[in-house]
Design a protein around this motif. Structure first.
Motif, PDB file in Angstrom:
ATOM      1  N   PRO A 102       6.853   7.595  -1.859  1.00  0.00           N
ATOM      2  CA  PRO A 102       6.662   6.798  -0.642  1.00  0.00           C
ATOM      3  C   PRO A 102       5.185   6.510  -0.385  1.00  0.00           C
ATOM      4  CG  PRO A 102       8.241   8.551  -0.251  1.00  0.00           C
ATOM      5  CD  PRO A 102       7.643   8.819  -1.606  1.00  0.00           C
ATOM      6  N   GLY A 103       4.921   5.295   0.065  1.00  0.00           N
ATOM      7  CA  GLY A 103       3.551   4.873   0.366  1.00  0.00           C
ATOM      8  C   GLY A 103       2.915   4.040  -0.727  1.00  0.00           C
ATOM      9  N   GLU A 104       3.388   4.143  -1.962  1.00  0.00           N
ATOM     10  CA  GLU A 104       2.830   3.330  -3.042  1.00  0.00           C
ATOM     11  C   GLU A 104       3.237   1.868  -2.851  1.00  0.00           C
ATOM     12  OE1 GLU A 104       2.330   6.110  -6.931  1.00  0.00           O
ATOM     13  OE2 GLU A 104       4.377   5.501  -6.471  1.00  0.00           O
ATOM     14  N   VAL A 119       3.055  -0.703 -10.095  1.00  0.00           N
ATOM     15  CA  VAL A 119       2.427  -0.110  -8.925  1.00  0.00           C
ATOM     16  C   VAL A 119       0.959  -0.520  -8.892  1.00  0.00           C
ATOM     17  CG1 VAL A 119       1.887   2.041  -7.716  1.00  0.00           C
ATOM     18  CG2 VAL A 119       4.008   1.840  -9.043  1.00  0.00           C
ATOM     19  N   GLU A 120       0.515  -0.979  -7.740  1.00  0.00           N
ATOM     20  CA  GLU A 120      -0.903  -1.313  -7.581  1.00  0.00           C
ATOM     21  C   GLU A 120      -1.654  -0.016  -7.241  1.00  0.00           C
ATOM     22  OE1 GLU A 120      -3.742  -4.730  -5.556  1.00  0.00           O
ATOM     23  OE2 GLU A 120      -1.783  -4.304  -4.675  1.00  0.00           O
ATOM     24  N   VAL A 121      -2.204   0.617  -8.290  1.00  0.00           N
ATOM     25  CA  VAL A 121      -2.863   1.914  -8.089  1.00  0.00           C
ATOM     26  C   VAL A 121      -4.239   1.754  -7.467  1.00  0.00           C
ATOM     27  CG1 VAL A 121      -1.566   3.071  -9.918  1.00  0.00           C
ATOM     28  CG2 VAL A 121      -3.655   1.820 -10.503  1.00  0.00           C
ATOM     29  N   PHE A 147      -2.676  -2.860 -11.854  1.00  0.00           N
ATOM     30  CA  PHE A 147      -1.238  -2.683 -11.768  1.00  0.00           C
ATOM     31  C   PHE A 147      -0.759  -1.828 -12.939  1.00  0.00           C
ATOM     32  CE2 PHE A 147      -2.455  -6.625  -9.779  1.00  0.00           C
ATOM     33  CZ  PHE A 147      -1.840  -6.531  -8.536  1.00  0.00           C
ATOM     34  N   GLU A 148      -0.155  -0.717 -12.590  1.00  0.00           N
ATOM     35  CA  GLU A 148       0.284   0.257 -13.604  1.00  0.00           C
ATOM     36  C   GLU A 148       1.801   0.209 -13.733  1.00  0.00           C
ATOM     37  OE1 GLU A 148      -1.212   4.549 -13.873  1.00  0.00           O
ATOM     38  OE2 GLU A 148       0.736   4.750 -12.889  1.00  0.00           O
TER      39      GLU A 148
END
Length: 426
Positions: A386-388, A356-358, A363-364
């Motif tokens: 949703p939305g991540e 996930v690009e936090v 990127f996590e």
């Protein structure tokens, strides 16, 4: 006095020696390198005092804590990955959103057109006799209509039954003049008994009414079609002797047909009775047929691990012919599901990961639990919201980088990053 002075001097000398040793022990700690401060997002920024990162504005943290923050993640063996724009472009990283959207499962299967078993009809007789005449429409493949004459049968037994019916009619007529009501009723009973016998031999009410009107027995009796359809089997020829129960013709109504499709057992949860189906034929590529699932058979074929699914289709123009092969498509609406593209999930055998690009360039790794699977998307039961934004391209390289970051963080937890090119130099 002299001895006491000597002893006192010795004690003072000892105290001075201990003080000197203690001072020497403190010296290295006080002369150690001063605390450095850096940005968790941009490790190349190193300062000797607290403050804000000149690049992203984040608060600076002690170097030791920054190293731990740089590598730490919630997934064992995986670390947070930082990529600048140049390296991101070289790797070819692309992201896609986690979406809450309608989840539709499409099942494709191969099927075979078959007769509707409820529309098959055997034409036979309940008497022994001879086939006197066959209608030209009784040849195999011809269409017949309801009520159409099919063949004429000569049966001595049926002829005798007709004569018995005529005798009963004459007896009833004579008994009507009797003054005794019981005698008149007995005559009617004889007529009804003879009538039922003719009906059991499959004479129609119209044929019996004609016999009663003309009072002339029919040498041959005509057999009529009880259903419209196509002759699929002709089992007799003119002049042939037949026995009671002999199948003369098979007639199938093809205005509706079944298609038996083979569905793999892992797809059976998405198939149910009443479900809409679309069918295509290779010889009619421009045309589609719409039908409904009428039955999911309760057994599995051991060799292929498939179950038969029966789909019913209207066939008014008889375009669908038994034993044709067809492609069946079933659609199951599963409701709204949290889902990601299938490229976003890395299967390791024991767990599923997504990155996930936090924050921009950060990127996590996340461990996710997968539910239903489509050809191009996976349902996500947990781990993402949703939305991540999740990585859908270049995630194998990011996974390798993540493992390297975790290994470096575990091997050098207390290192001091004084090199201004540390971290994001790659």
């Amino acid at each position: 006095m002299t001895a006491r002075k000597i002893a006192l001097a010795a004690v003072l000398l000892g105290i001075l020696v201990l003080a000197a040793l203690a001072w020497n022990a403190r010296g290295p700690a006080e002369t150690a390198a001063p605390q450095k401060w850096t940005c968790p997002m941009h490790p190349q920024i190193v300062m000797d005092h607290p403050g804000s990162c000149p690049i992203c504005g984040m608060d600076l943290v002690p170097v030791g804590k920054a190293r731990a923050a740089t590598h730490a993640s919630g997934v064992p063996g995986q670390g947070v990955v930082h990529l600048d724009a140049t390296r991101r472009q070289l790797i070819g990283v692309r992201t896609a959103p986690v979406e809450l959207a309608p989840f539709t499962r499409t099942i494709r299967a191969v099927g075979r057109v078959s007769y509707d078993e409820t529309r098959l009809r055997h034409v036979h007789t309940k008497i022994d006799g001879y086939v006197e005449r066959l209608s030209p429409s009784t040849t195999t493949g011809e269409s017949v209509r309801h009520g159409q004459p099919l063949l004429e049968i000569y049966s001595p037994e049926l002829l005798a039954s007709q004569q018995e019916f005529l005798v009963a009619l004459e007896a009833r007529d004579r008994m009507r003049g009797s003054d005794l009501s019981s005698v008149a009723g007995y005559g009617q009973d004889l007529v009804e008994s003879a009538r039922r016998r003719l009906q059991l031999f499959d004479m129609t009410d119209a044929q019996i009414a004609r016999l009663e009107e003309t009072r002339t027995p029919q040498r041959t009796v005509t057999v009529f079609a009880h259903e419209s359809g196509v002759v699929t089997l002709r089992n007799v020829t003119e002049g042939e002797r037949i026995e009671a129960g002999t199948t003369l013709l098979d007639v199938a109504d093809l205005s509706k047909v079944w298609v038996l499709a083979s569905v793999y057992e892992y797809e059976l949860p998405f198939v149910h009775q009443g479900q809409s189906a679309t069918m295509r034929l290779s010889y009619l590529p421009e045309r589609t047929f719409q039908g409904k699932v009428s039955l999911v058979y309760p057994t599995i074929e051991a060799a292929t691990r498939t179950a038969q699914v029966r789909v019913e289709f209207d066939n008014p123009d008889l375009a669908l012919k038994p034993d044709m092969y067809a492609e069946i498509e079933l659609t199951a609406q599963l409701g709204e599901k949290v889902s990601v593209p299938d490229e976003a999930v890395l299967e390791t055998g024991t767990r599923s990961l997504a990155f996930v690009e936090v924050q921009p360039g950060v990127f996590e790794p996340r461990e996710v639990r997968i539910g239903a699977r489509l050809p191009d998307r996976y349902e996500v039961l947990s781990g993402l919201t949703p939305g991540e934004q999740v990585v859908v391209s270049g995630n194998f390289l990011i996974d390798s980088e993540s493992k390297l970051e975790a290994a470096q963080g575990a091997g050098q937890p207390g290192d001091v990053a004084t090199d201004p090119h540390a971290g994001h130099a790659r």
